[in-house]
Structures are given as structure tokens and as C-alpha cells.
Design a protein around this motif. Structure first.
Motif, PDB file in Angstrom:
ATOM      1  N   LEU C  33      29.628 -13.220 -33.605  1.00 48.95           N
ATOM      2  CA  LEU C  33      28.341 -13.619 -34.164  1.00 48.95           C
ATOM      3  C   LEU C  33      27.627 -12.451 -34.820  1.00 48.95           C
ATOM      4  O   LEU C  33      26.627 -12.623 -35.483  1.00 48.95           O
ATOM      5  CB  LEU C  33      27.449 -14.193 -33.059  1.00 48.95           C
ATOM      6  CG  LEU C  33      27.795 -15.614 -32.671  1.00 48.95           C
ATOM      7  CD1 LEU C  33      27.110 -16.002 -31.386  1.00 48.95           C
ATOM      8  CD2 LEU C  33      27.393 -16.562 -33.788  1.00 48.95           C
ATOM      9  N   VAL C  34      28.163 -11.257 -34.620  1.00 53.39           N
ATOM     10  CA  VAL C  34      27.537 -10.074 -35.195  1.00 53.39           C
ATOM     11  C   VAL C  34      27.816 -10.044 -36.685  1.00 53.39           C
ATOM     12  O   VAL C  34      28.967 -10.168 -37.106  1.00 53.39           O
ATOM     13  CB  VAL C  34      28.086  -8.816 -34.506  1.00 53.39           C
ATOM     14  CG1 VAL C  34      27.702  -7.581 -35.277  1.00 53.39           C
ATOM     15  CG2 VAL C  34      27.538  -8.739 -33.098  1.00 53.39           C
ATOM     16  N   PHE C  35      26.752  -9.940 -37.471  1.00 54.59           N
ATOM     17  CA  PHE C  35      26.924  -9.971 -38.917  1.00 54.59           C
ATOM     18  C   PHE C  35      27.465  -8.643 -39.439  1.00 54.59           C
ATOM     19  O   PHE C  35      28.203  -8.603 -40.405  1.00 54.59           O
ATOM     20  CB  PHE C  35      25.592 -10.297 -39.581  1.00 54.59           C
ATOM     21  CG  PHE C  35      25.693 -10.528 -41.048  1.00 54.59           C
ATOM     22  CD1 PHE C  35      26.404 -11.605 -41.546  1.00 54.59           C
ATOM     23  CD2 PHE C  35      25.087  -9.667 -41.939  1.00 54.59           C
ATOM     24  CE1 PHE C  35      26.504 -11.818 -42.901  1.00 54.59           C
ATOM     25  CE2 PHE C  35      25.182  -9.884 -43.299  1.00 54.59           C
ATOM     26  CZ  PHE C  35      25.891 -10.956 -43.781  1.00 54.59           C
ATOM     27  N   PHE C  36      27.097  -7.552 -38.780  1.00 57.48           N
ATOM     28  CA  PHE C  36      27.577  -6.248 -39.236  1.00 57.48           C
ATOM     29  C   PHE C  36      27.695  -5.285 -38.055  1.00 57.48           C
ATOM     30  O   PHE C  36      27.114  -5.509 -36.994  1.00 57.48           O
ATOM     31  CB  PHE C  36      26.636  -5.647 -40.289  1.00 57.48           C
ATOM     32  CG  PHE C  36      25.213  -5.493 -39.819  1.00 57.48           C
ATOM     33  CD1 PHE C  36      24.834  -4.377 -39.066  1.00 57.48           C
ATOM     34  CD2 PHE C  36      24.256  -6.441 -40.124  1.00 57.48           C
ATOM     35  CE1 PHE C  36      23.525  -4.226 -38.629  1.00 57.48           C
ATOM     36  CE2 PHE C  36      22.941  -6.295 -39.688  1.00 57.48           C
ATOM     37  CZ  PHE C  36      22.582  -5.180 -38.938  1.00 57.48           C
ATOM     38  N   TYR C  37      28.465  -4.222 -38.240  1.00 55.97           N
ATOM     39  CA  TYR C  37      28.582  -3.160 -37.239  1.00 55.97           C
ATOM     40  C   TYR C  37      27.729  -1.977 -37.655  1.00 55.97           C
ATOM     41  O   TYR C  37      27.504  -1.740 -38.837  1.00 55.97           O
ATOM     42  CB  TYR C  37      30.036  -2.706 -37.105  1.00 55.97           C
ATOM     43  CG  TYR C  37      30.935  -3.767 -36.540  1.00 55.97           C
ATOM     44  CD1 TYR C  37      30.849  -4.134 -35.201  1.00 55.97           C
ATOM     45  CD2 TYR C  37      31.867  -4.418 -37.347  1.00 55.97           C
ATOM     46  CE1 TYR C  37      31.670  -5.121 -34.679  1.00 55.97           C
ATOM     47  CE2 TYR C  37      32.700  -5.405 -36.830  1.00 55.97           C
ATOM     48  CZ  TYR C  37      32.589  -5.755 -35.498  1.00 55.97           C
ATOM     49  OH  TYR C  37      33.386  -6.727 -34.979  1.00 55.97           O
ATOM     50  N   ASP C  41      28.853   1.763 -33.642  1.00 53.11           N
ATOM     51  CA  ASP C  41      29.895   0.805 -33.258  1.00 53.11           C
ATOM     52  C   ASP C  41      31.248   1.262 -33.784  1.00 53.11           C
ATOM     53  O   ASP C  41      32.272   1.126 -33.127  1.00 53.11           O
ATOM     54  CB  ASP C  41      29.600  -0.591 -33.844  1.00 53.11           C
ATOM     55  CG  ASP C  41      28.422  -1.248 -33.157  1.00 53.11           C
ATOM     56  OD1 ASP C  41      28.096  -0.822 -32.036  1.00 53.11           O
ATOM     57  OD2 ASP C  41      27.844  -2.173 -33.747  1.00 53.11           O
TER      58      ASP C  41
END
Lengths: 239, 69, 158
Positions: C33-37, C41
Motif C-alpha cells: 500500500l506504500v506509494f513510495f519508498y 527505506d
């Protein structure tokens, strides 16, 4: 509660409220539109494009609010079987769907110049799109049965299942990394938005709410008339 | 006049700001007009039915509605 | 127990189960669900070169380097920074010190080759005069040096 579930009493009250809520909608819309389009200042980062906020954000609020009304009415209909609860839920759906649609389209038109894209599949945008589909599914289901009672029951269950999406929409920007920024108005420590922009935003929010109340009353009146027409036609057939 | 024109240009974002307000206006107007028309049509239908079918059955229905739980 | 009470408990328990199931599911899919790192990260997760993903953070002050249509800049989260190369048109909100999300892949030297760059803005809205006043009085909480093209009274995108 039973006292207000009486259609005759409801119609009496609705007819008193209707001219006031309709008038209030027009006044608030005129003031709000003039303020947001011409009086409010440009943003220090986004310039004039920030004016899209004054229709985007209130329609998002109303999209969520109309769903909450629909879900509560559906729960009341399922548990207490109030005759007006089903009708209110059914009347709220198209209004909420319209606001959600406006929110998605204006958000897209705002995203292109600011973010550089019309659409991304981040958690906020996706959960808002799901809300629109929930509305459309509800509206399809409620009319899918010959027996309006069965349609209302199936749709009420769908409305309640979809409630889980509301906190996801609200908190998606805090729980996950999203392209959409976090909340500006309803947040800890007060709004992160200057008064010159907050006031027209709240006026537009009230205007949309008055619009919602007006249309909801009109649509519930329509549903009550439909139910009576149906009842008379049934007695004609069987009588 | 110039300042008005300036404002209408929306600092170069006219192509995004005005369509946003346009979509909002069209969607809300369509909903309002559709809702009011449907209400008038339904209530007219109900009045016609009650007029042409104004026997004791309708009276009984009205009484029912008044005492609805 | 009356029928109404039974229906009330049924709906209540049903909703409770639904919320619990959704919470568990969202927790399980958290990474997707994470749109970006963030650049941090990237340090901890060790993404292999060539895999497409998004990276997000702030455009590091003074790191933007334009060479024709090619732009080089660094994305930072104040702990780590990743060099990014991008060729194309940047969104209006792209500025040093502002949020940015880039999509692309890492090359073997650790440079992020972006195919798309999106600007991310924060939740603060104010007129330019207020932003200037905040900077003058030293209450500015955003970018520290305030050199992001504001304060000259010009709106972005003009």
C-alpha cells in the motif's frame, strides 16, 4: 424515534424546512463562489490553482458525509425496520455519488498542474474511487429487485459493509505514504490553512451541506410519493 | 477591466480552475433539476391516482399512513 | 431477547468482524500500500538494480542541476539522499526543498533513473504575503532559507 418515522409528520416538517434550506443554499453558494473565485488570496506555492480547493475539499467532505448518513439509515432500517430509514438511505446515495464524482474530477484537474499527473493509484485516491463504486453498486442493487423491500435490504447490507472504507479514506494519508498531502483543516493543533482561505472554504462547505439537505428532502418526498403510488396500484390490482 | 481579465486567467491555471467549477456546477444542477422533476412527476401521479381512485380504499390507506408505526 | 435486539447485536457484531478483518488485511498488505519508498527505506531494504519502484522525499537544497532537458537532483529524507536523473518536463510545484515522488529504477551505481517525476505538496495553505511575514519573523517552519522562488511576489507557474 418512532414519532419522526411517521411519513405524514415527516412531510409536514420537510415542507417547513425546504424553502429555508433551498434559500440558504443559494445565498451561501453566491457568497462562497464570489469569495473563493475572486476575493481569496492565491497560495504561496500553488498560486491561483488553489481555488480548485474550494470545490474539491467540500465535495470530498459531503461524499463521506452522505455515505455516513446512508449507512446509519441502512442500519436503522435493518434493525428497527423504520419505513423512512430505507427511503432516506436510498435518497442519500445519488447525492453522495455526485459529490464523490465532483471530488474525483476536480482533484484530477488540480493534480495535473500541481503534481504533474491526473491520477495516481495511491491509497487516498484509490479509496475515494472505491467510495464512488460503493455508491454506484448501492444504487444498482437497490433497484435490482422487483420487490422494493428485498432490494432495500440487500443494498443496506452493502452500505454497511462499505462503511469500513470511510476511516480508510480519512486516515489513508496518515497511515501510508501517499502522493496526496495530509489533512489541512481537521487535524491536531488546528488548521494549517490561513484564515483568508479557511473562511471561504467553510462557507462552501456549508453551502454544499445546505444543498445536500435540500436535495435529500426532495428525494425523500419523491420516495414517499412513489411508495404511496405503489400501494394504491397494488390495491387496484388486487381489489 | 484588466484586473478582471487577469483574474479570469487564473494565473495561467484557467484551463484547470474553470473546468473544475464547471463540472461542479453541471453535476449539482443536473442533480437538483432531476430530483425536483422526479418529485413533481411522482406527486402529480399520486394526486391523479387519488382523484380517480378516491373511494374508501384510499381513505383507508391515508388512515394507515397516519398511524404507521 | 427481542427480535430487534437480536438484529442489533447481529449488525453490531458483523461490523466489528468486518473492521477487524479489514485491519488485519491492511496490516498484511502494508508494504504494497506504500506509494513510495524513502531514501532510508532504500538503505535498509536493499532494492536490486533494475526493479521499478517509486522514491519520495524532499528535493535537496542546491542539488538541482539542469543540463538541457536533463535534470539531476538529490532526493533526501534528511537522513539519507539518493541522486536522481530525469529527462522531461517537471511539474510546476517542483522546487528545491519541496516534496517530490519519482518513479523509475536504480542503476548499478546507485543513481535513480526516473521516468516520471511528480511533485508532492504539504498541507499548508497561505497567501504569499503571509509566507513572507512568517519568514521575516523567524517563525517559518518549512524550508529554512526560504529561497524557493517565493517572496518575489510572483506566483509559481507563471
Amino acid at each position: 424515534m418512532h414519532r419522526f418515522a411517521n411519513p405524514a409528520r415527516f412531510l409536514r416538517i420537510a415542507n417547513v424546512i425546504l424553502p429555508w434550506s433551498a434559500g440558504l443554499t443559494v445565498v451561501l453558494l453566491v457568497v462562497g463562489l464570489a469569495w473563493s473565485l475572486f476575493v481569496s488570496p492565491p497560495d504561496y506555492q500553488q498560486g491561483e490553482s488553489v481555488r480548485i480547493m474550494y470545490v474539491h475539499v467540500p465535495s470530498a467532505w459531503m461524499g463521506l458525509f452522505a455515505y455516513a448518513v446512508m449507512a446509519v439509515a441502512s442500519a436503522v432500517a435493518l434493525i428497527w425496520k423504520h419505513p423512512l430509514a430505507d427511503l432516506s438511505a436510498k435518497a442519500s446515495a445519488p447525492v453522495g455519488a455526485a459529490f464523490t464524482f465532483i471530488c474525483l474530477v476536480t482533484g484530477s484537474l488540480w493534480g495535473k498542474p500541481m503534481w504533474g499527473t491526473y491520477w495516481v493509484w495511491d491509497a487516498r485516491l484509490t479509496s475515494m474511487l472505491i467510495l464512488l463504486f460503493l455508491y454506484l453498486g448501492y444504487m444498482a442493487l437497490v433497484n435490482a429487485f422487483d420487490d422494493p423491500g428485498r432490494g432495500a435490504k440487500a443494498a443496506a447490507i452493502l452500505a454497511l459493509v462499505g462503511v469500513v472504507n470511510l476511516p480508510i479514506i480519512k486516515f489513508s494519508v496518515d497511515w501510508w505514504n501517499t502522493l496526496h498531502q495530509p489533512a489541512s483543516v481537521i487535524k491536531m493543533g488546528g488548521p494549517a490553512i490561513s484564515a483568508g482561505m479557511l473562511i471561504p472554504l467553510l462557507i462552501m462547505g456549508l453551502a454544499f451541506k445546505a444543498f445536500y439537505v435540500t436535495i435529500l428532502l426532495v428525494r425523500v418526498r419523491t420516495e414517499i410519493a412513489s411508495a404511496k403510488v405503489r400501494a394504491i396500484r397494488l390495491t387496484q390490482v388486487h381489489g | 477591466m484588466d484586473t478582471l481579465l487577469d483574474q479570469l486567467a487564473m494565473g495561467g491555471y484557467a484551463g484547470f480552475v474553470w473546468p473544475s467549477y464547471g463540472v461542479t456546477a453541471v453535476a449539482l444542477l443536473a442533480l437538483a433539476v432531476g430530483s425536483v422533476r422526479a418529485m413533481r412527476a411522482r406527486e402529480a401521479e399520486l394526486r391523479d391516482l387519488q382523484a380517480s381512485f378516491g373511494d374508501r380504499r384510499t381513505a383507508a390507506l391515508k388512515a394507515d399512513a397516519a398511524h404507521d408505526p | 431477547m427481542t427480535r430487534k435486539q437480536r438484529r442489533l447485536y447481529f449488525v453490531g457484531l458483523g461490523l466489528l468482524a468486518l473492521f477487524a478483518a479489514t485491519a488485519l488485511m491492511l496490516n498484511a498488505f502494508k508494504d504494497n500500500l506504500v506509494f513510495f519508498y524513502s531514501p532510508t527505506d532504500l538503505q535498509t531494504k536493499k532494492v536490486e538494480a533494475g526493479r521499478r519502484f517509486r522514491i519520495g522525499g524532499l528535493v535537496e537544497q542546491g542539488s538541482v542541476n539542469k543540463d538541457g532537458k536533463q535534470v539531476r537532483f538529490k532526493v533526501t529524507d534528511m537522513a539519507h539522499a539518493v541522486p536522481v536523473v530525469f529527462t522531461g518536463i517537471l511539474p510546476d510545484l517542483f522546487r528545491e526543498g519541496q516534496g517530490v515522488v519519482a518513479e523509475g529504477k536504480l542503476d548499478d551505481k546507485g543513481t535513480f533513473l526516473a521516468s516520471d517525476v511528480l511533485a508532492k505538496h504539504d498541507e499548508n495553505y497561505m497567501p504569499p504575503e503571509v509566507a513572507d511575514a512568517l519568514k521575516k519573523s523567524g517563525q517559518w517552519q518549512g524550508d529554512k532559507d526560504g529561497k524557493n522562488g517565493k517572496g518575489d511576489g510572483k506566483e509559481p507557474g507563471k
